[in-house]
Design a protein around this motif. Structure first.
Motif, mmCIF file in Angstrom:
data_model
loop_
_atom_site.group_PDB
_atom_site.id
_atom_site.type_symbol
_atom_site.label_atom_id
_atom_site.label_comp_id
_atom_site.label_asym_id
_atom_site.label_seq_id
_atom_site.Cartn_x
_atom_site.Cartn_y
_atom_site.Cartn_z
ATOM 1 N N ARG A 190 -8.940 -2.692 6.111
ATOM 2 C CA ARG A 190 -9.744 -1.493 6.375
ATOM 3 C C ARG A 190 -9.757 -0.527 5.199
ATOM 4 O O ARG A 190 -10.395 0.525 5.280
ATOM 5 C CB ARG A 190 -9.222 -0.796 7.632
ATOM 6 C CG ARG A 190 -9.493 -1.593 8.908
ATOM 7 C CD ARG A 190 -9.038 -0.856 10.137
ATOM 8 N NE ARG A 190 -9.355 -1.594 11.353
ATOM 9 C CZ ARG A 190 -9.014 -1.212 12.590
ATOM 10 N NH1 ARG A 190 -8.359 -0.056 12.754
ATOM 11 N NH2 ARG A 190 -9.324 -1.935 13.633
ATOM 12 N N HIS A 191 -9.058 -0.871 4.136
ATOM 13 C CA HIS A 191 -9.091 -0.009 2.954
ATOM 14 C C HIS A 191 -10.490 -0.043 2.343
ATOM 15 O O HIS A 191 -11.153 -1.096 2.338
ATOM 16 C CB HIS A 191 -8.056 -0.498 1.931
ATOM 17 C CG HIS A 191 -7.849 0.457 0.799
ATOM 18 N ND1 HIS A 191 -8.697 0.500 -0.292
ATOM 19 C CD2 HIS A 191 -6.908 1.421 0.598
ATOM 20 C CE1 HIS A 191 -8.277 1.445 -1.119
ATOM 21 N NE2 HIS A 191 -7.199 2.012 -0.615
ATOM 22 N N PRO A 192 -10.987 1.084 1.823
ATOM 23 C CA PRO A 192 -12.342 1.095 1.244
ATOM 24 C C PRO A 192 -12.572 0.032 0.177
ATOM 25 O O PRO A 192 -13.685 -0.476 0.024
ATOM 26 C CB PRO A 192 -12.438 2.508 0.656
ATOM 27 C CG PRO A 192 -11.511 3.336 1.481
ATOM 28 C CD PRO A 192 -10.380 2.426 1.836
ATOM 29 N N ALA A 232 -1.855 -4.117 -3.290
ATOM 30 C CA ALA A 232 -1.186 -3.065 -4.057
ATOM 31 C C ALA A 232 -1.841 -1.713 -3.846
ATOM 32 O O ALA A 232 -1.163 -0.677 -3.723
ATOM 33 C CB ALA A 232 -1.190 -3.428 -5.542
ATOM 34 N N THR A 233 -3.165 -1.695 -3.788
ATOM 35 C CA THR A 233 -3.881 -0.429 -3.599
ATOM 36 C C THR A 233 -3.657 0.131 -2.199
ATOM 37 O O THR A 233 -3.437 1.338 -2.021
ATOM 38 C CB THR A 233 -5.384 -0.634 -3.848
ATOM 39 O OG1 THR A 233 -5.587 -1.215 -5.135
ATOM 40 C CG2 THR A 233 -6.132 0.677 -3.753
ATOM 41 N N ALA A 234 -3.728 -0.744 -1.213
ATOM 42 C CA ALA A 234 -3.612 -0.290 0.177
ATOM 43 C C ALA A 234 -2.194 0.096 0.555
ATOM 44 O O ALA A 234 -1.989 1.022 1.348
ATOM 45 C CB ALA A 234 -4.116 -1.390 1.113
ATOM 46 N N LEU A 235 -1.193 -0.567 -0.019
ATOM 47 C CA LEU A 235 0.189 -0.360 0.426
ATOM 48 C C LEU A 235 1.073 0.373 -0.578
ATOM 49 O O LEU A 235 2.154 0.839 -0.209
ATOM 50 C CB LEU A 235 0.840 -1.707 0.771
ATOM 51 C CG LEU A 235 0.142 -2.588 1.806
ATOM 52 C CD1 LEU A 235 0.976 -3.837 2.057
ATOM 53 C CD2 LEU A 235 -0.100 -1.832 3.103
ATOM 54 N N ALA A 236 0.623 0.464 -1.858
ATOM 55 C CA ALA A 236 1.558 1.010 -2.848
ATOM 56 C C ALA A 236 0.917 1.940 -3.865
ATOM 57 O O ALA A 236 1.565 2.256 -4.872
ATOM 58 C CB ALA A 236 2.266 -0.140 -3.573
ATOM 59 N N ALA A 237 -0.297 2.382 -3.676
ATOM 60 C CA ALA A 237 -0.887 3.330 -4.626
ATOM 61 C C ALA A 237 -0.042 4.602 -4.648
ATOM 62 O O ALA A 237 0.230 5.207 -3.607
ATOM 63 C CB ALA A 237 -2.323 3.656 -4.233
ATOM 64 N N GLY A 238 0.418 4.992 -5.851
ATOM 65 C CA GLY A 238 1.285 6.159 -5.979
ATOM 66 C C GLY A 238 2.723 5.881 -5.589
ATOM 67 O O GLY A 238 3.542 6.801 -5.551
ATOM 68 N N LYS A 239 3.043 4.640 -5.294
ATOM 69 C CA LYS A 239 4.403 4.254 -4.903
ATOM 70 C C LYS A 239 4.933 3.177 -5.849
ATOM 71 O O LYS A 239 4.276 2.768 -6.806
ATOM 72 C CB LYS A 239 4.418 3.757 -3.460
ATOM 73 C CG LYS A 239 4.025 4.799 -2.431
ATOM 74 C CD LYS A 239 4.135 4.230 -1.023
ATOM 75 C CE LYS A 239 3.793 5.290 0.020
ATOM 76 N NZ LYS A 239 3.925 4.735 1.408
ATOM 77 N N ASP A 240 6.137 2.702 -5.526
ATOM 78 C CA ASP A 240 6.778 1.673 -6.348
ATOM 79 C C ASP A 240 6.551 0.282 -5.768
ATOM 80 O O ASP A 240 6.603 0.093 -4.541
ATOM 81 C CB ASP A 240 8.295 1.904 -6.423
ATOM 82 C CG ASP A 240 8.663 3.186 -7.148
ATOM 83 O OD1 ASP A 240 7.827 3.675 -7.935
ATOM 84 O OD2 ASP A 240 9.776 3.690 -6.915
ATOM 85 N N ILE A 241 6.324 -0.676 -6.655
ATOM 86 C CA ILE A 241 6.378 -2.091 -6.303
ATOM 87 C C ILE A 241 7.606 -2.662 -7.000
ATOM 88 O O ILE A 241 7.708 -2.616 -8.226
ATOM 89 C CB ILE A 241 5.123 -2.844 -6.767
ATOM 90 C CG1 ILE A 241 3.873 -2.313 -6.057
ATOM 91 C CG2 ILE A 241 5.263 -4.346 -6.518
ATOM 92 C CD1 ILE A 241 2.571 -2.923 -6.551
ATOM 93 N N LEU A 259 -14.446 -6.056 -2.538
ATOM 94 C CA LEU A 259 -13.838 -7.350 -2.858
ATOM 95 C C LEU A 259 -14.195 -8.445 -1.858
ATOM 96 O O LEU A 259 -13.670 -9.552 -1.948
ATOM 97 C CB LEU A 259 -12.312 -7.201 -2.911
ATOM 98 C CG LEU A 259 -11.768 -6.192 -3.928
ATOM 99 C CD1 LEU A 259 -10.253 -6.111 -3.832
ATOM 100 C CD2 LEU A 259 -12.212 -6.547 -5.335
ATOM 101 N N ARG A 260 -15.071 -8.155 -0.931
ATOM 102 C CA ARG A 260 -15.361 -9.136 0.111
ATOM 103 C C ARG A 260 -16.134 -10.326 -0.443
ATOM 104 O O ARG A 260 -16.803 -10.246 -1.483
ATOM 105 C CB ARG A 260 -16.136 -8.497 1.259
ATOM 106 C CG ARG A 260 -17.609 -8.249 0.977
ATOM 107 C CD ARG A 260 -18.299 -7.657 2.200
ATOM 108 N NE ARG A 260 -19.736 -7.610 2.030
ATOM 109 C CZ ARG A 260 -20.585 -7.168 2.939
ATOM 110 N NH1 ARG A 260 -20.111 -6.701 4.091
ATOM 111 N NH2 ARG A 260 -21.883 -7.160 2.724
ATOM 112 N N VAL A 261 -16.079 -11.438 0.263
ATOM 113 C CA VAL A 261 -16.765 -12.657 -0.170
ATOM 114 C C VAL A 261 -18.125 -12.758 0.511
ATOM 115 O O VAL A 261 -18.369 -12.144 1.548
ATOM 116 C CB VAL A 261 -15.929 -13.906 0.150
ATOM 117 C CG1 VAL A 261 -14.676 -13.945 -0.686
ATOM 118 C CG2 VAL A 261 -15.582 -13.978 1.626
ATOM 119 N N ASP A 262 -18.989 -13.571 -0.088
ATOM 120 C CA ASP A 262 -20.322 -13.746 0.478
ATOM 121 C C ASP A 262 -20.319 -14.858 1.521
ATOM 122 O O ASP A 262 -19.315 -15.538 1.739
ATOM 123 C CB ASP A 262 -21.334 -14.048 -0.626
ATOM 124 C CG ASP A 262 -21.126 -15.424 -1.229
ATOM 125 O OD1 ASP A 262 -19.986 -15.928 -1.209
ATOM 126 O OD2 ASP A 262 -22.106 -16.014 -1.713
#
Length: 451
Positions: A315-317, A165-174, A322-325
């Motif tokens: 590649r989003h910051p 949602a953050t990478a593809l729709a921030a400021g947009k509609d879902i 959120l990466r796993v160990d």
């Protein structure tokens, strides 16, 4: 009840309850006992004191003799300094959220142990240069889902949706159906999660019926993607209509499908449960799922789908946060490439075999004078998977008082109460744990026998 007289020196002589309580060793004396003192150095004083207090309480209630308090406290101590205790899941819920959902396979546990030290998690040993994190686990994931051109892993299923949602729709509609605006365990609401990313929700259709035309009418220049969510913990039946991923692929925007349960391919016992391979073949752009549900692996969030979209997501910051160990990556890869998981084995267990196990255990425990019988019952998948699906199972039926005693015993066993009995459902109990289960039942004191 202890009776006292006004002005008397105290309880009557010969009162067994009072005498027993007076004989319970004091906490300070117990902490000086050699075994408990050594445990305090190893596990910490607070852990040992908690075990001592629990043992003392069992003595106060008459479950154990005062002279057994020290032995009971030692038995109650955890094996490690971690606060979590290993339990036997006899609830009949294969993926019990409160018990950590999926049990890791032996292969996954070994992989975690191997990865606990220095590993090549981000190093190519051939060239000596930095390599992509989790590359072998991601390759194993793509092998299991051939229709996925790319894959990414984050720390849980909710995180997978947040990242998309953050990478593809921030400021947009879902664009999402009203019937899929779900709430899952502990008051967690999907709409709140999505809005927190800066995206706007565009609800379409009604609770029970949403058509392709409803989605099409809502799509415009501000649309980030269409989201399909599997309502994993409930079902809407009757006069219903829902558009599937294949019907939405021609709308000109990405179609993201959250299948929730982590089923990578079709499962014969769960024909109505969506899986990643089928959704991608139908035309979904991205699929998100949990790794610790029907996949039977560690807690993580799986993202599968188109390479271009996955590149934007990975590649989003936020992906870094959120990466796993390395331990999760090791467990995930072993789950994907190794032998059958405990989850798969529990789902596939034959009811007749479960009943035979229950009858064998009941006969052995009954020979020890325990009030127990084998009964047929129904288990569930759990973990937000396969709502409404029941699995024929078998259990040990014990007096209700066993429930609390088993939960707090040296080997905690969690069952369920049903019709005034404590049921120990064997659906999620591996056969190799049968003797541990029997010993836990035998260890429960019988107040009627004075022990």
């Amino acid at each position: 009840m202890v009776v006292t007289r006004t002005g008397s020196a105290g309880p009557r002589r010969g009162d067994d309850t009072t005498d027993r309580r007076r004989r319970i060793p004091r906490t300070d004396a117990l902490l000086r006992e050699a075994r408990l003192a050594e445990a305090a150095d190893r596990l910490g004083p607070a852990t040992v004191k908690a075990a001592v207090r629990q043992a003392q309480e069992q003595a106060r209630q008459g479950f154990i003799a005062p002279e057994d308090v020290a032995d009971t406290a030692v038995a109650l101590l955890p094996r490690t300094t971690g606060g979590l205790r290993s339990v036997i899941n006899a609830t009949g819920v294969v993926l019990h959220t409160n018990l950590g959902r999926a049990s890791l396979s032996t292969a996954a546990r070994r992989a975690v142990q191997e990865a606990a030290g220095p590993t090549d998690v981000e190093l190519d040993l051939r060239t000596g240069v930095r390599a992509r994190r989790g590359r072998t686990a991601l390759a194993a994931l793509r092998d299991r889902v051939p229709s996925a051109a790319a894959a990414h892993v984050v720390n849980n299923g909710a995180a997978a949706l947040v990242l998309v949602a953050t990478a593809l729709a921030a400021g947009k509609d879902i664009v999402i159906s009203r019937g899929e605006m779900v709430e899952i365990g502990d008051g967690f609401r999907l709409p709140d999660l999505l809005v927190s990313t800066g995206a706007r929700l565009r609800e379409v259709g009604t609770t029970n019926r949403t058509t392709v035309a409803d989605y099409a009418a809502a799509i415009g220049p501000e649309t980030g993607f269409v989201l399909k969510v599997h309502p994993s913990n409930f079902r809407i039946t009757g006069f219903t209509r829902a558009a599937d991923a294949g019907e939405l692929t021609g709308l000109g925007v990405p179609v993201v499908v959250d299948i929730g349960s982590g089923l990578l391919g079709p499962h014969p016992l769960l024909p109505d449960e969506p899986d990643a391979e089928t959704q991608l073949r139908a035309g979904a752009s991205l699929v998100t799922a949990s790794g610790d549900k029907l996949l039977g692996g560690p807690q993580c969030g799986l993202l599968l789908g188109e390479e271009e979209l996955m590149r934007a997501v990975s590649r989003h910051p936020l992906a870094r946060a959120l990466r796993v160990d390395k331990l999760t990556l090791a467990a995930l890869e072993a789950t994907l490439t190794g032998p059958e998981t405990p989850t798969a084995a529990a789902l596939a267990a034959e009811p007749a075999v479960l009943l035979a196990r229950a009858e064998r255990l009941a006969a052995a425990l009954g020979a020890d004078g325990i009030d127990v019988r084998a009964v047929e019952c129904a288990a569930t998948v759990g973990g937000g998977g396969a709502p409404g699906v029941t699995l024929p199972s078998a259990a040990l039926a014990l007096p209700e008082r066993y429930a609390a005693a088993l939960r707090t015993g040296p080997v905690p066993v969690v069952g369920r109460l049903e019709a005034g009995r404590c049921l120990l459902d064997l659906r999620a109990v591996p056969p190799e744990d049968d003797e541990r289960l029997a010993e836990a039942v035998r260890s429960v004191p019988d107040p009627a026998a004075g022990r």
